[in-house]
Write an enzyme that holds these catalytic residues in place. Sequence first.
Site: not given
Length: 317
Positions: A60, A64-65, A70, A72, A92, A159, A189-190
């Site tokens: 995750r 989110h990064d 990008g 980074d 976050n 999202p 999401h598994t």
Amino acid sequence: MATVFGLAFVFLFMFPISSHVRALSSNYYDHTCPHLESIVASAVKKAISNDKTVPAALLRMHFHDCFIRGCDASVLLNSKGNNKAEKDGPPNISLHAFYVIDEAKKALEASCPGIVSCADVLALAARDAVALSGGPTWDVPKGRKDGRISLATETRQLPAPTFNISQLQQNFAQRGLSIEDLVALSGGHTLGFSHCSSFQNRIHNFNATLDVDPTMQPSFAARLRSVCPAHNKIKSAGSPLDSTNLVFDNAYYKLLLQGKSIFSSDQALLTTPKTKALVSKFASSQKAFEKAFVDSMIKMSSLTGGQEIRLDCKVVR
């Protein structure tokens, strides 16, 4: 990934893939830091042996990064003074296991100082998290640089678990990612767990006439309602994202077809013929899912945007 390993994206910054792809290479550090992969894998393995939620957290964290500026490592930076960093943005707050990246980076600085970016460490750790959970492994292209900017306000680009299919498609397209990438990457999401707040919209006051989202399997919805009552006060309450949430498999897609998905953004994948066909394909073949997931991970993790090599992943040089 202690709550939703979540997808949450709005559309402020656009990252056309062509303008951000740096020349990455799977053998980028072969001569400058030959033990890189074993050092990162060792840190991830050690963390998982103490905490089974680490794989979901690292996967995750990498998503989110990459979806903001990008890949980074801007998600790793601490807030400083008046600047509130990404990791303190609302989506976050529940990210955890940053210490795994710090431990790996510390070991790398002892072995090959000033060579490996934090962004590459995170990309490798996410791959190892999947592989060590029973999922596929792959060669991670390397050579990312670390960014200097991290703004909590930009986490609005992630999202949201409440997104519909058009919002999801637009969000992914802005990053050069296709509909197949959207469906394959949602399979992340598994792994993981979501707190009640991320799916409350489906089980209480769904709309003006219905309390519960009618696409949910009734007994599944009833179980979620018992765990997450309307005025839930237990912060830790929530649900695993699938029935085998510590194992990387295709159960997520099978459950989705049974009306047992957690987020609105999961259910949204059944609302167009193309996305629904992909869900069915991945539900019936773990091999097809794994291949698509690997291809999409490589594509997503090639979105780059940094400028430097941080010595401490939490602070800019």
